[in-house]
Design an enzyme around this catalytic site. Structure first.
Site, PDB file in Angstrom:
ATOM      1  CB  ILE A   1      -1.845  33.919-141.017  1.00  0.00           C
ATOM      2  CG1 ILE A   1      -0.742  34.833-141.528  1.00  0.00           C
ATOM      3  CG2 ILE A   1      -3.051  34.726-140.588  1.00  0.00           C
ATOM      4  CD1 ILE A   1       0.447  34.140-142.107  1.00  0.00           C
TER       5      ILE A   1
ATOM      6  CB  SER B   1      -9.897  32.820-131.432  1.00  0.00           C
ATOM      7  OG  SER B   1      -9.679  32.181-132.657  1.00  0.00           O
ATOM      8  NE  ARG B   2     -15.230  30.406-134.954  1.00  0.00           N
ATOM      9  CZ  ARG B   2     -15.399  29.917-136.157  1.00  0.00           C
ATOM     10  NH1 ARG B   2     -16.591  29.941-136.705  1.00  0.00           N
ATOM     11  NH2 ARG B   2     -14.396  29.401-136.833  1.00  0.00           N
TER      12      ARG B   2
ATOM     13  CE  LYS C   1      -3.608  37.202-148.850  1.00  0.00           C
ATOM     14  NZ  LYS C   1      -3.398  35.702-148.843  1.00  0.00           N
TER      15      LYS C   1
ATOM     16  CG  ASP D   1      -5.654  32.963-149.596  1.00  0.00           C
ATOM     17  OD1 ASP D   1      -6.211  33.835-148.907  1.00  0.00           O
ATOM     18  OD2 ASP D   1      -4.635  32.349-149.215  1.00  0.00           O
TER      19      ASP D   1
HETATM   20  P1  NAP Z   1      -7.139  29.791-140.596  1.00  0.00           P
HETATM   21  O1  NAP Z   1      -5.967  28.944-140.215  1.00  0.00           O
HETATM   22  O2  NAP Z   1      -8.395  29.126-141.044  1.00  0.00           O
HETATM   23  O3  NAP Z   1      -7.404  30.721-139.339  1.00  0.00           O
HETATM   24  C1  NAP Z   1      -8.452  31.657-139.300  1.00  0.00           C
HETATM   25  C2  NAP Z   1      -9.046  31.627-137.905  1.00  0.00           C
HETATM   26  O4  NAP Z   1     -10.146  32.536-137.887  1.00  0.00           O
HETATM   27  C3  NAP Z   1      -9.599  30.262-137.540  1.00  0.00           C
HETATM   28  O5  NAP Z   1      -8.639  29.515-136.848  1.00  0.00           O
HETATM   29  C4  NAP Z   1     -10.816  30.574-136.703  1.00  0.00           C
HETATM   30  O6  NAP Z   1     -10.489  30.502-135.324  1.00  0.00           O
HETATM   31  C5  NAP Z   1     -11.159  32.026-137.020  1.00  0.00           C
HETATM   32  N1  NAP Z   1     -12.460  32.124-137.699  1.00  0.00           N
HETATM   33  C6  NAP Z   1     -13.422  33.019-137.421  1.00  0.00           C
HETATM   34  N2  NAP Z   1     -14.466  32.852-138.200  1.00  0.00           N
HETATM   35  C7  NAP Z   1     -14.187  31.832-139.016  1.00  0.00           C
HETATM   36  C8  NAP Z   1     -14.910  31.176-140.029  1.00  0.00           C
HETATM   37  N3  NAP Z   1     -16.143  31.587-140.378  1.00  0.00           N
HETATM   38  N4  NAP Z   1     -14.331  30.146-140.663  1.00  0.00           N
HETATM   39  C9  NAP Z   1     -13.085  29.725-140.320  1.00  0.00           C
HETATM   40  N5  NAP Z   1     -12.363  30.322-139.345  1.00  0.00           N
HETATM   41  C10 NAP Z   1     -12.909  31.353-138.697  1.00  0.00           C
HETATM   42  O7  NAP Z   1      -6.766  30.806-141.754  1.00  0.00           O
HETATM   43  P2  NAP Z   1      -5.366  31.560-141.988  1.00  0.00           P
HETATM   44  O8  NAP Z   1      -4.516  30.770-142.915  1.00  0.00           O
HETATM   45  O9  NAP Z   1      -4.774  31.969-140.691  1.00  0.00           O
HETATM   46  O10 NAP Z   1      -5.880  32.795-142.838  1.00  0.00           O
HETATM   47  C11 NAP Z   1      -6.569  33.880-142.266  1.00  0.00           C
HETATM   48  C12 NAP Z   1      -6.354  35.087-143.150  1.00  0.00           C
HETATM   49  O11 NAP Z   1      -4.945  35.339-143.223  1.00  0.00           O
HETATM   50  C13 NAP Z   1      -6.847  34.899-144.583  1.00  0.00           C
HETATM   51  O12 NAP Z   1      -7.398  36.085-145.063  1.00  0.00           O
HETATM   52  C14 NAP Z   1      -5.556  34.558-145.341  1.00  0.00           C
HETATM   53  O13 NAP Z   1      -5.629  34.972-146.706  1.00  0.00           O
HETATM   54  C15 NAP Z   1      -4.542  35.368-144.584  1.00  0.00           C
HETATM   55  N6  NAP Z   1      -3.170  34.850-144.718  1.00  0.00           N
HETATM   56  C16 NAP Z   1      -2.904  33.506-144.558  1.00  0.00           C
HETATM   57  C17 NAP Z   1      -1.603  33.042-144.756  1.00  0.00           C
HETATM   58  C18 NAP Z   1      -1.236  31.578-144.597  1.00  0.00           C
HETATM   59  O14 NAP Z   1      -0.119  31.202-144.983  1.00  0.00           O
HETATM   60  N7  NAP Z   1      -2.065  30.729-144.043  1.00  0.00           N
HETATM   61  C19 NAP Z   1      -0.598  33.920-145.098  1.00  0.00           C
HETATM   62  C20 NAP Z   1      -0.895  35.272-145.180  1.00  0.00           C
HETATM   63  C21 NAP Z   1      -2.180  35.715-144.992  1.00  0.00           C
HETATM   64  P3  NAP Z   1     -11.634  30.053-134.293  1.00  0.00           P
HETATM   65  O15 NAP Z   1     -12.227  28.776-134.824  1.00  0.00           O
HETATM   66  O16 NAP Z   1     -10.911  29.898-132.995  1.00  0.00           O
HETATM   67  O17 NAP Z   1     -12.637  31.180-134.293  1.00  0.00           O
END
Ligand code: NAP
Length: 307
Positions: free
Chosen positions: A13, A35-36, A89, A167
């Site tokens: 996101i 970011s890690r 969120k 989610d």
């Molecule tokens: P994601 O692709 O998994 O990205 C989250 C990032 O956070 C990871 O790339 C990771 O980067 C970092 N991170 C830090 N601690 C972590 C952990 N314990 N486990 C996994 N990742 C960790 O997730 P996302 O889809 O972007 O979603 C993140 C948030 O945005 C959620 O709350 C989600 O509900 C919200 N959101 C997502 C979307 C969507 O379409 N995907 C839409 C709206 C809102 P590093 O490994 O570099 O630390």
């Protein structure tokens, strides 16, 4: 003043929406990434928020784009360091931990913004205006998407605190709690859990508003083919439909609104104005409904889910 922003969690996101929205918003600029496993060329990069805050890099605010698990510690660290805070969120894993963040922000005189991006979809405010003063008969939410397409490999979503199908489902609840003229409460729920997962893959929910209007919701993560993100509100003066996550609005089948997606630009514009005016935007209603679903929901075990 331009807000110097530290973005934490450079994942899906953050890349899809936050980076372009920040670049397109006056009054805020990206100053650092924590970011890690990922960084951006020409920007200071840190392993995590603690390293960012300890580095002395000049930032005024933090935007957390990490999964909800672990968000509390990150958010608390940002507020204790005197940074304004914007939360993806859901704003946290539990209602109480987010309330604690709200109190901390207030005590420190800092802005906290619990974002609900779907509320910024183009049709939502017009729908709210159209429903104001109308007699509503019923509300039906269908939020069905393919988890393999939208959340590939996101193991956190299936862990406790990851919410599973809630989610995306919480986005629908964020819209309904904005457009309806009165509050609602859950009266019953069934949650389907894959036998190998800690979070639900589907949910059926029944709510009632304060005056007894029925609100029904079906959430499903197993939808292939066309995806469904619809909310239908039947009133005594016609049927209003929000589709495609709130970006399309029609009344009795006649389209009233179809605009390009500006959700995250709207969120960042709002954050800039909140900080400038020393205010917060802190609403936990969608998270309360999800918490209630876990409290009241009847649990059904279903087929194992594998990515
Ligand atoms: P994601 O692709 O998994 O990205 C989250 C990032 O956070 C990871 O790339 C990771 O980067 C970092 N991170 C830090 N601690 C972590 C952990 N314990 N486990 C996994 N990742 C960790 O997730 P996302 O889809 O972007 O979603 C993140 C948030 O945005 C959620 O709350 C989600 O509900 C919200 N959101 C997502 C979307 C969507 O379409 N995907 C839409 C709206 C809102 P590093 O490994 O570099 O630390």
């Amino acid at each position: 003043m331009t807000i110097r922003l530290g973005l934490v969690g450079l994942g899906k996101i953050a890349r899809d929406q936050h980076l372009p929205a920040i670049a397109a918003t006056n009054g805020i600029e990206l100053a650092a990434i924590a970011s890690r496993n990922a960084g951006l060329p020409d920007l200071p990069h840190f392993h995590d928020i603690d390293a960012l805050l300890a580095s002395g890099t000049a930032i005024d605010a933090v935007s957390l784009c990490t999964p909800p698990q672990g968000r509390f510690e990150q958010a608390r660290a940002a507020l204790l360091a005197g940074k304004h805070l914007m939360l993806e969120k859901p704003p946290g894993m539990s209602v109480a931990e987010v309330e604690a963040l709200g109190r901390l922000a207030e005590d420190r005189g800092l802005t906290i913004f619990t974002t609900w991006h779907s509320r910024a979809a183009a049709g939502v405010e017009p729908a709210r205006a159209l429903l104001s003063g109308k007699t509503i008969r019923s509300v039906r939410i269908e939020w069905k998407e393919d988890v393999r397409h939208w959340h590939p490999g996101q193991q956190w979503i299936w862990e406790p605190g990851g919410l599973g199908v809630f989610d995306p489902g919480i986005n629908a609840l964020s819209i309904v709690t904005r457009i309806l003229p009165e509050a609602m409460h859950l009266t019953g729920a069934t949650l389907e859990f894959p036998e190998n997962r800690a979070a639900p893959i589907a949910a059926e929910l029944a709510f009632s508003t304060d005056s007894g209007i029925p609100v029904a919701a079906s959430f499903d993560f197993r939808q292939t083919g066309p995806q469904t993100w619809d909310i239908v509100v039947v009133t005594d003066e016609g049927t209003l439909k929000l589709s495609l996550g709130g970006s399309r609005l029609s009344v009795d089948g006649v389209e009233r609104m179809a605009e390009e997606d500006r959700e995250y630009r709207t969120l960042y514009g709002h954050f800039v104005s909140l900080v400038a005016n020393g205010r917060s935007d802190f609403d936990l209603a969608p998270l309360v409904h999800v918490a209630d679903a876990f409290l009241l929901g009847r649990r059904k075990v279903t087929d194992a889910f594998h990515d």
